[in-house]
Design an enzyme around this catalytic site. Structure first.
Site, short mmCIF file in Angstrom:
data_model
loop_
_atom_site.label_atom_id
_atom_site.label_comp_id
_atom_site.label_asym_id
_atom_site.label_seq_id
_atom_site.Cartn_x
_atom_site.Cartn_y
_atom_site.Cartn_z
N ARG A 123 20.18 -19.66 22.12
CA ARG A 123 21.64 -19.84 21.94
C ARG A 123 22.22 -19.03 20.78
NH1 ARG A 123 20.53 -25.38 23.14
NH2 ARG A 123 20.87 -25.70 25.36
N LYS A 145 30.77 -6.01 21.02
CA LYS A 145 30.65 -6.13 22.48
C LYS A 145 29.19 -5.92 22.86
CE LYS A 145 35.12 -4.77 24.36
NZ LYS A 145 35.83 -3.74 25.15
N GLU A 187 34.23 10.34 22.58
CA GLU A 187 34.76 9.06 22.03
C GLU A 187 35.53 9.33 20.73
OE1 GLU A 187 34.89 6.01 23.27
OE2 GLU A 187 33.24 5.79 24.71
N LYS A 229 38.03 2.00 14.59
CA LYS A 229 37.42 0.91 15.36
C LYS A 229 37.43 -0.39 14.54
CE LYS A 229 34.89 -0.61 18.88
NZ LYS A 229 33.78 -0.36 19.80
N GLU A 239 39.77 -8.51 22.56
CA GLU A 239 40.51 -7.65 23.48
C GLU A 239 41.62 -8.39 24.23
OE1 GLU A 239 38.10 -4.52 25.43
OE2 GLU A 239 39.39 -4.84 27.16
N ARG A 243 43.06 -4.22 21.09
CA ARG A 243 41.75 -3.62 21.37
C ARG A 243 41.71 -2.89 22.70
NH1 ARG A 243 35.74 -6.07 19.89
NH2 ARG A 243 34.58 -4.30 20.69
N ASN A 247 40.13 1.40 25.43
CA ASN A 247 39.70 1.68 26.80
C ASN A 247 40.35 2.92 27.40
OD1 ASN A 247 37.97 -0.53 26.91
ND2 ASN A 247 39.65 -1.91 27.41
N HIS A 250 38.54 4.77 30.05
CA HIS A 250 37.45 3.93 30.54
C HIS A 250 37.72 3.33 31.92
CE1 HIS A 250 36.07 4.55 26.51
NE2 HIS A 250 35.02 3.78 26.66
N HIS A 254 34.65 4.21 33.99
CA HIS A 254 33.68 3.21 34.46
C HIS A 254 33.49 3.31 35.97
CE1 HIS A 254 33.77 0.21 30.83
NE2 HIS A 254 33.15 1.33 30.57
N HIS A 267 27.67 8.25 29.42
CA HIS A 267 28.89 7.45 29.33
C HIS A 267 30.07 8.28 28.78
CE1 HIS A 267 31.59 4.13 28.62
NE2 HIS A 267 31.61 4.37 27.32
N1 GLY Z 1 34.15 0.28 23.49
C1 GLY Z 1 35.42 -0.34 23.45
C2 GLY Z 1 35.45 -1.57 22.60
O1 GLY Z 1 34.53 -1.81 21.85
O2 GLY Z 1 36.39 -2.31 22.67
#
Ligand code: GLY
Length: 363
Positions: A123, A145, A187, A229, A239, A243, A247, A250, A254, A267
């Site tokens: 946990r 994330k 990025e 960031k 997010e 946040r 993206n 993305h 994706h 990526h």
């Molecule tokens: N890679 C995008 C984020 O961390 O929100």
């Protein structure tokens, strides 16, 4: 930014955890400073190639018997729950308990998997992230994330699990293949487009030196990206709002990764295609003038080459968009540039325009 022993460190302040992302040549040799007292066994998740490069530097910092190395095969195709379960079984066999610490030592796939392993093992145990690719240093390892892929899409199982710290040593990029370095630069370009016109201009004016990996410049670009960031994650950990701008590129990126079974593109390369498509979509929606669109396209091309995407089917990509995490109650959200340094999150765009942007960009 805070100064940690005269070293740039960016504070990430979230509800779950406050921590530093330290950007410093040599921080790889200072791992013990970031491990809390009373930590039990340390489990370092890495890939064989990364371990072959850095084993001597890392092992020298741990008393014998205190470090277990867990090997992950690497690659998006292996970023699956079944692999994570294998790592957890290995931890149990090595007598892990709730005082154990996980270290993610590798690229973004490894830091995502290690973070998720730490999030759910008994946990939740702490994780320390030590990213070894440019992409993981400027994005994936910062912000908590974590996750693994499902057949239907990227990172569809996961959690937010903030690390104790992120140790970013630009020196480790010396062993990174050129293709991976360029993929990470996409990025950095993303950061410039969404938030920092000066960073974007630096990437334009110093492209030769950036691609030659001039150390001061590499450090400056990493620090600028990590600062952005850290600020964004500190204001919106989960997010719910700001946040989302991370993206940019993305949504379609994706879908391209899923459509090509995660093997054709790195990526960052898929994100490069995604940023090109989002830029065109912004123009088609009259949100962006074409000279700014051209600047974005030129910069992305300058940091290429990216493997061609020309034979991808726009209809199949469109269908994939709906299973992305960013689709909320059936509405696909796009992050679209309105100028260099500013983007807007736009839901519910006309699917004919999305299709047109994909077709015109991916050739
Ligand atoms: N890679 C995008 C984020 O961390 O929100």
């Amino acid at each position: 930014m805070v100064q940690r022993d005269h070293v740039p460190a960016f504070r990430v302040q979230t509800g779950q955890q406050a921590y530093e992302a330290v950007v410093n040549r040599g921080v790889l040799w200072r791992i013990q400073e970031f491990i809390p007292a009373h930590t039990g066994k340390v489990f370092l998740v890495t890939t064989q190639d990364v371990w072959d490069h850095f084993r001597a530097s890392v092992e020298a910092q741990f008393p014998s018997g205190s470090l277990s190395v867990l090997f992950f095969p690497g690659g998006e195709v292996n970023k699956r729950l079944s692999r994570l379960e294998e790592l957890a079984e290995q931890m149990m066999e090595a007598h892990a308990d709730r005082t154990s610490l996980v270290i993610g030592f590798g690229g973004g796939i490894v830091t995502d998997v290690a973070g998720f392993l730490a999030a759910i093992f008994m946990r939740g145990v702490p994780v320390l992230q030590i990213p070894t690719t440019l992409l993981a240093q400027v994005d994936a390892a910062v912000g908590g994330k974590t996750g693994v892929n499902l057949k239907n899409g990227k990172n569809l199982l996961g959690s937010f699990h903030q690390p104790l710290a992120v140790l970013i040593d630009p020196e480790v990029l010396g062993t990174l293949p050129d293709r991976e370095y360029r993929a990470g630069m996409f990025e950095v370009i993303k950061c410039g487009v969404i938030r920092d016109s000066a960073l974007f201009a630096l990437l334009e004016s110093r492209a030769d030196a950036v691609l030659a990996q001039q150390p001061e410049l590499v450090d400056e670009l990493i620090a600028a990206s990590v600062r952005i960031k850290a600020e964004i994650v500190s204001s919106d950990e989960r997010e719910d709002g700001l946040r989302r701008i991370l993206n940019f590129g993305h949504t379609i990126g994706h879908a391209i990764e899923a459509e090509t079974d995660y093997v054709r593109f790195l990526h960052g390369e898929a994100i490069a295609w995604g940023m090109l498509a989002a830029t065109r979509l912004a123009e088609l929606n009259s949100m962006l003038d074409s000279s700014t669109g051209d600047r974005i396209r030129r910069l992305i091309c300058r940091y290429g080459p990216v493997p061609p995407a020309g034979n991808l089917d726009a209809a199949r990509l469109l269908a994939k968009l709906s299973s992305d995490k960013k689709t909320i109650q059936g509405k696909i959200h796009f992050v679209l540039p309105v100028s260099i340094g500013e983007v807007k999150v736009v839901p519910n765009l006309d699917s004919a325009l999305i299709r047109q942007a994909i077709v015109e960009s991916l050739q």
